[in-house]
Design a protein around this motif. Structure first.
Motif, PDB file in Angstrom:
ATOM      1  N   ASP A   2      -8.323  41.044 -40.563  1.00 29.89           N
ATOM      2  CA  ASP A   2      -9.648  41.641 -40.766  1.00 29.89           C
ATOM      3  C   ASP A   2     -10.765  40.678 -40.372  1.00 29.89           C
ATOM      4  OD1 ASP A   2      -8.676  44.061 -41.602  1.00 29.89           O
ATOM      5  OD2 ASP A   2      -8.797  43.585 -43.736  1.00 29.89           O
ATOM      6  N   VAL A   3     -10.577  39.393 -40.651  1.00 29.45           N
ATOM      7  CA  VAL A   3     -11.592  38.399 -40.275  1.00 29.45           C
ATOM      8  C   VAL A   3     -11.731  38.354 -38.753  1.00 29.45           C
ATOM      9  CG1 VAL A   3     -12.176  35.948 -40.314  1.00 29.45           C
ATOM     10  CG2 VAL A   3     -11.258  37.025 -42.363  1.00 29.45           C
ATOM     11  N   LEU A   4     -10.614  38.396 -38.058  1.00 29.72           N
ATOM     12  CA  LEU A   4     -10.647  38.380 -36.590  1.00 29.72           C
ATOM     13  C   LEU A   4     -11.348  39.622 -36.052  1.00 29.72           C
ATOM     14  CD1 LEU A   4      -9.830  37.125 -33.892  1.00 29.72           C
ATOM     15  CD2 LEU A   4      -7.618  38.254 -34.121  1.00 29.72           C
ATOM     16  N   VAL A   9     -16.131  42.169 -33.661  1.00 28.43           N
ATOM     17  CA  VAL A   9     -17.229  43.140 -33.802  1.00 28.43           C
ATOM     18  C   VAL A   9     -18.573  42.415 -33.680  1.00 28.43           C
ATOM     19  CG1 VAL A   9     -18.419  44.694 -35.402  1.00 28.43           C
ATOM     20  CG2 VAL A   9     -15.952  44.878 -35.107  1.00 28.43           C
ATOM     21  N   GLY A  10     -18.680  41.244 -34.307  1.00 35.14           N
ATOM     22  CA  GLY A  10     -19.911  40.457 -34.185  1.00 35.14           C
ATOM     23  C   GLY A  10     -20.213  40.098 -32.740  1.00 35.14           C
ATOM     24  N   ALA A  54     -10.638  44.287 -26.703  1.00 31.08           N
ATOM     25  CA  ALA A  54      -9.978  43.488 -27.741  1.00 31.08           C
ATOM     26  C   ALA A  54      -9.945  44.239 -29.077  1.00 31.08           C
ATOM     27  CB  ALA A  54     -10.690  42.151 -27.902  1.00 31.08           C
ATOM     28  N   LEU A  55     -11.036  44.917 -29.405  1.00 31.71           N
ATOM     29  CA  LEU A  55     -11.074  45.663 -30.665  1.00 31.71           C
ATOM     30  C   LEU A  55     -10.060  46.795 -30.684  1.00 31.71           C
ATOM     31  CD1 LEU A  55     -14.902  45.792 -31.367  1.00 31.71           C
ATOM     32  CD2 LEU A  55     -13.155  44.747 -32.803  1.00 31.71           C
ATOM     33  N   VAL A  56      -9.939  47.507 -29.581  1.00 39.98           N
ATOM     34  CA  VAL A  56      -8.946  48.578 -29.509  1.00 39.98           C
ATOM     35  C   VAL A  56      -7.549  47.991 -29.694  1.00 39.98           C
ATOM     36  CG1 VAL A  56      -7.868  50.280 -27.984  1.00 39.98           C
ATOM     37  CG2 VAL A  56     -10.357  50.139 -28.129  1.00 39.98           C
ATOM     38  N   GLY A  57      -7.271  46.895 -29.025  1.00 37.60           N
ATOM     39  CA  GLY A  57      -5.960  46.257 -29.152  1.00 37.60           C
ATOM     40  C   GLY A  57      -5.685  45.773 -30.568  1.00 37.60           C
ATOM     41  N   LEU A  58      -6.678  45.161 -31.199  1.00 38.09           N
ATOM     42  CA  LEU A  58      -6.490  44.667 -32.565  1.00 38.09           C
ATOM     43  C   LEU A  58      -6.252  45.813 -33.540  1.00 38.09           C
ATOM     44  CD1 LEU A  58      -9.201  41.852 -32.623  1.00 38.09           C
ATOM     45  CD2 LEU A  58      -6.716  41.549 -32.718  1.00 38.09           C
ATOM     46  N   HIS A  59      -7.001  46.898 -33.376  1.00 37.11           N
ATOM     47  CA  HIS A  59      -6.812  48.045 -34.266  1.00 37.11           C
ATOM     48  C   HIS A  59      -5.454  48.717 -34.027  1.00 37.11           C
ATOM     49  CE1 HIS A  59     -10.468  48.280 -36.616  1.00 37.11           C
ATOM     50  NE2 HIS A  59     -11.167  47.976 -35.529  1.00 37.11           N
ATOM     51  N   ALA A  61      -2.805  47.173 -33.044  1.00 35.14           N
ATOM     52  CA  ALA A  61      -1.807  46.257 -33.596  1.00 35.14           C
ATOM     53  C   ALA A  61      -1.621  46.478 -35.097  1.00 35.14           C
ATOM     54  CB  ALA A  61      -2.206  44.816 -33.320  1.00 35.14           C
ATOM     55  N   GLN A  62      -2.672  46.964 -35.746  1.00 34.74           N
ATOM     56  CA  GLN A  62      -2.600  47.253 -37.182  1.00 34.74           C
ATOM     57  C   GLN A  62      -2.185  48.694 -37.452  1.00 34.74           C
ATOM     58  OE1 GLN A  62      -6.492  46.166 -38.807  1.00 34.74           O
ATOM     59  NE2 GLN A  62      -5.460  44.464 -39.827  1.00 34.74           N
ATOM     60  N   ASP A  63      -1.858  49.429 -36.426  1.00 36.24           N
ATOM     61  CA  ASP A  63      -1.493  50.846 -36.545  1.00 36.24           C
ATOM     62  C   ASP A  63      -2.608  51.692 -37.138  1.00 36.24           C
ATOM     63  OD1 ASP A  63       1.018  50.674 -35.358  1.00 36.24           O
ATOM     64  OD2 ASP A  63       1.964  50.053 -37.250  1.00 36.24           O
ATOM     65  N   ASP A  64      -3.855  51.302 -36.875  1.00 35.10           N
ATOM     66  CA  ASP A  64      -5.002  52.099 -37.311  1.00 35.10           C
ATOM     67  C   ASP A  64      -5.116  53.339 -36.431  1.00 35.10           C
ATOM     68  OD1 ASP A  64      -5.614  50.172 -39.198  1.00 35.10           O
ATOM     69  OD2 ASP A  64      -7.150  49.208 -37.955  1.00 35.10           O
ATOM     70  N   THR A  65      -5.642  54.408 -37.005  1.00 32.28           N
ATOM     71  CA  THR A  65      -5.897  55.623 -36.241  1.00 32.28           C
ATOM     72  C   THR A  65      -7.217  55.443 -35.491  1.00 32.28           C
ATOM     73  OG1 THR A  65      -4.770  56.936 -37.905  1.00 32.28           O
ATOM     74  CG2 THR A  65      -6.214  58.110 -36.376  1.00 32.28           C
ATOM     75  N   LEU A  66      -7.188  55.664 -34.198  1.00 35.69           N
ATOM     76  CA  LEU A  66      -8.379  55.496 -33.367  1.00 35.69           C
ATOM     77  C   LEU A  66      -8.792  56.831 -32.768  1.00 35.69           C
ATOM     78  CD1 LEU A  66      -7.378  52.266 -31.438  1.00 35.69           C
ATOM     79  CD2 LEU A  66      -8.920  52.427 -33.375  1.00 35.69           C
ATOM     80  N   ASN A  67     -10.095  57.029 -32.635  1.00 42.40           N
ATOM     81  CA  ASN A  67     -10.631  58.214 -31.978  1.00 42.40           C
ATOM     82  C   ASN A  67     -10.752  57.887 -30.491  1.00 42.40           C
ATOM     83  OD1 ASN A  67     -12.119  60.329 -30.977  1.00 42.40           O
ATOM     84  ND2 ASN A  67     -13.508  60.429 -32.719  1.00 42.40           N
ATOM     85  N   MET A  68      -9.720  58.227 -29.750  1.00 36.22           N
ATOM     86  CA  MET A  68      -9.677  57.855 -28.334  1.00 36.22           C
ATOM     87  C   MET A  68     -10.706  58.595 -27.486  1.00 36.22           C
ATOM     88  SD  MET A  68      -7.845  55.411 -28.096  1.00 36.22           S
ATOM     89  CE  MET A  68      -6.329  54.575 -27.872  1.00 36.22           C
TER      90      MET A  68
END
Length: 117
Positions: A2-4, A9-10, A54-59, A61-68
């Motif tokens: 989450d920190v990464l 995001v910053g 990078a954000l898409v890849g990180l999310h 990697a966490q198996d988050d649901t993304l709005n493609m």
């Protein structure tokens, strides 16, 4: 993790700030027909592209649901912005409609990010 993600995001926000800030500094010149694409706009758009991927890849990697659809829309707008800025980066004067399009697409990208759930 989450920190990464928050750090990336910053950096993404810094990129949009550079792109929008570069646009805002040239608004007065745009009224006179003397606006130009400043380096901050190119660097900001590139930063947004790299951090967005990078954000898409990180999310993922966490198996988050993304709005493609949202991500694809934002990417499409960014590719147009990046194309316009890159092609016109060496021009002394950029036509106001082209320059205004970059600003409008940047604002649209921001509103899509914060309003599309």
């Amino acid at each position: 993790m989450d920190v990464l993600i928050h750090a990336v995001v910053g950096l993404h926000i810094i990129g949009i700030g550079a792109l929008l800030g570069g646009f805002m500094t040239q608004m007065k010149a745009m009224g006179k027909g003397e606006a130009r694409m400043v380096p901050a706009m190119l660097h900001g758009a590139l930063t947004m592209l790299v951090t967005g991927v990078a954000l898409v890849g990180l999310h993922q990697a966490q198996d988050d649901t993304l709005n493609m659809v949202k991500i694809g829309t934002k990417l499409a707008l960014l590719v147009v912005i990046l194309g316009l800025v890159y092609v016109k980066r060496d021009d002394e004067k950029v036509p106001a409609p082209v320059f205004g399009t970059v600003g409008a697409l940047t604002a649209a990208n921001i509103f899509i990010a914060v309003m599309w759930v």
